[in-house]
Design an enzyme around this catalytic site. Structure first.
Site, PDB file in Angstrom:
ATOM      1  CB  THR A  49      -0.916   0.030   1.237  1.00  0.00           C
ATOM      2  OG1 THR A  49      -0.128   0.363   2.391  1.00  0.00           O
ATOM      3  CG2 THR A  49      -1.593  -1.317   1.470  1.00  0.00           C
ATOM      4  CB  CYS A  50       0.091   4.850   0.149  1.00  0.00           C
ATOM      5  SG  CYS A  50      -0.893   5.072  -1.331  1.00  0.00           S
ATOM      6  CG  ASN A  51       0.736   5.162   4.565  1.00  0.00           C
ATOM      7  OD1 ASN A  51       1.510   6.005   4.129  1.00  0.00           O
ATOM      8  ND2 ASN A  51      -0.525   5.436   4.839  1.00  0.00           N
ATOM      9  CB  SER A 109      -3.610   3.073   9.886  1.00  0.00           C
ATOM     10  OG  SER A 109      -4.057   1.846   9.381  1.00  0.00           O
ATOM     11  CD  GLU A 114      -6.479   3.358   7.007  1.00  0.00           C
ATOM     12  OE1 GLU A 114      -7.373   3.287   6.141  1.00  0.00           O
ATOM     13  OE2 GLU A 114      -5.495   2.607   7.037  1.00  0.00           O
ATOM     14  CD  GLN A 116      -9.528   4.679   3.503  1.00  0.00           C
ATOM     15  OE1 GLN A 116      -8.816   5.028   4.437  1.00  0.00           O
ATOM     16  NE2 GLN A 116     -10.772   5.090   3.367  1.00  0.00           N
ATOM     17  CD  GLN A 120      -4.948   0.181   1.253  1.00  0.00           C
ATOM     18  OE1 GLN A 120      -4.533   0.115   2.411  1.00  0.00           O
ATOM     19  NE2 GLN A 120      -4.772   1.250   0.495  1.00  0.00           N
ATOM     20  CB  ALA A 190     -11.046   7.143 -11.301  1.00  0.00           C
TER      21      ALA A 190
END
EC number: 1.2.1.70
Length: 434
Positions: A49-51, A109, A114, A116, A120, A190
């Site tokens: 993921t991003c993190n 997180s 959160e 998300q 994921q 998107a």
């Protein structure tokens, strides 16, 4: 069998490091197959993921398995292990279980609560299931993680006081511009993060939203949800000057916006300030963009400052969530231990009973005249002797199960008595829990 975790996150590595080891979500087959081809790695799941980038795996050799996963991350991404290792963490056994349960419950997180991350991890598990790199242990492990996350979400109020990374981005925009009612937002991408950001921006009352995406149909769909305008991806720089705020979150493997692009855009805006938020990993926007006059660029790491002030209520709810995690760890380990212990005990007793019956049959065959109840008494006697002999090793094995130290005893018994064990069937779990 042991569960191990190797990875890095926003807590241990900057975005520059994280993006170097990120795995493209549409290209998971190759790394997953490579992982389960490693010696002693029997199952594997990749969460990227991003993190965070993490590998969950099963192995009998904890130290060797951890070393192989670290080397895999370095070699697969052509990074020296010396560069990568200071940012890596590893867990095994109970610590690995606690870590994954906490991650799935959003307790680890950047923004506690959160939602998300659970989606994921479910997506990551879906790839592992599709490419058959997960098996009986990780299947059960991750489904358990999903149920723990569901308990945390339903039994605490941790999500009600949380802000997502997308919301944090909106808060940062408000700090930069103040009133957003006369500002136009451009979303590049998107996906889920852009959709969340669009909702938050609309709620703050921005003037308008533009959406662009490599797949134009997805841009149209998202734009229609918010009365916005879809822009062809190829025409991005023809429209970028109309945006005061640009949020980018694509899966591009390289920068899509550089300083030269932005210099032209800012001239068309007559030097009116622009605010760029890059929440993609790898990053979408060249950091040199920040050197352009009147351009303000922030990345996911900069959002730390926005979300650093955790509310007291959220902390209280997090404590409740931690208690749930601890409770569920014990339940999972009871199952995991029984996966190895129960078949071993059954096989051991079966082996002894097979020998007992064979020897008893030989003895009875040599006795021509026996009292009527002699066979029954001999059966009871030999069974009692067998049970006495097996009582101590069985007790030791069960105590080791409770202390998560059973591998040594199990391996010893299997080797000493040449036991063949079959794991108990585990019910196939259906749809992933919401």
């Amino acid at each position: 069998m042991n569960i191990i975790v190797v990875g890095l996150s926003h807590k241990t590595a900057t975005v520059e490091i994280r993006e170097k080891v990120a795995f493209a979500p549409t290209q998971m087959e190759k790394p997953l197959h490579a992982l389960v081809s490693l010696p002693d790695i029997t199952e594997a799941v990749i969460v990227s993921t991003c993190n965070r980038v993490e590998i969950y795996a099963t192995t009998r050799d904890i130290a060797g398995g951890v070393a192989r996963l670290k080397r895999f991350l370095a070699d697969y991404h052509n990074i020296s292990l010396e560069t990568l290792e200071p940012h890596l963490y590893s867990y095994h056994g109970e610590a690995a279980t606690r870590h994954v349960f906490r991650v799935a419950s959003s307790l680890d997180s950047m923004v506690v609560g959160e939602p998300q991350i659970l989606g994921q991890i479910k997506t990551s598990y879906g790839y592992a299931a599709e490419y058959k790199s997960s098996g009986i242990i990780l299947n059960r492990f991750l489904h358990k993680a999903f149920s723990v996350a569901k308990r945390v979400r339903t039994e605490t109020k941790i999500a009600s006081s949380a802000v997502s990374v997308a919301f944090a981005a909106v808060e940062l925009a408000k700090k930069i511009f103040g009133d957003l009612s006369d500002k136009t937002v451009m979303l590049i991408g998107a996906g889920e993060m852009c959709e969340l950001a669009a909702k938050h921006f609309i709620n703050t009352g921005v003037r308008g939203v533009m959406v662009t995406n490599r797949t134009f149909e997805r841009a149209v769909k998202l734009a229609e949800e918010f009365d916005g305008k879809a822009v062809n991806y190829e025409e991005l720089f023809d429209h970028l000057h109309k945006a005061d705020i640009v949020l980018s979150s694509t899966g591009a493997p390289h920068f899509i916006i550089g300083p030269k692009n932005v210099e032209e855009v800012i001239r068309r805006r007559k030097m009116k300030p622009m605010f760029f938020i890059d929440i993609a990993v790898p990053r979408d926007i060249d950091p040199k963009v920040n050197d352009v006059e009147n351009i303000y660029l922030y990345t996911v790491d900069d959002l730390n400052g926005v979300v650093a002030t955790n509310l007291e209520q959220r902390n209280k709810e997090a404590e409740k969530a931690e208690a749930i995690v601890e409770q569920e760890i014990g339940q999972f380990f009871k199952w995991l231990s029984s996966l190895e212990v129960t078949p071993t005990i059954v096989a051991l007793r079966s082996k002894f009973d097979e020998i007992r019956r064979a020897e008893l049959a030989k003895t009875l065959a040599n006795w021509k005249e026996l009292p009527p109840d002699a066979e029954k008494r001999l059966e009871a006697l030999t069974s009692a002797i067998m049970n006495k002999l097996l009582h101590q090793p069985t007790s030791v094995l069960k105590r080791a199960e409770q202390g998560n130290r059973n591998d040594l005893y199990i391996d010893a018994l299997r080797n000493l008595f040449e036991l063949e064990t079959t794991r108990p069937e585990v019910e196939e779990l259906g749809e992933l829990e919401e």
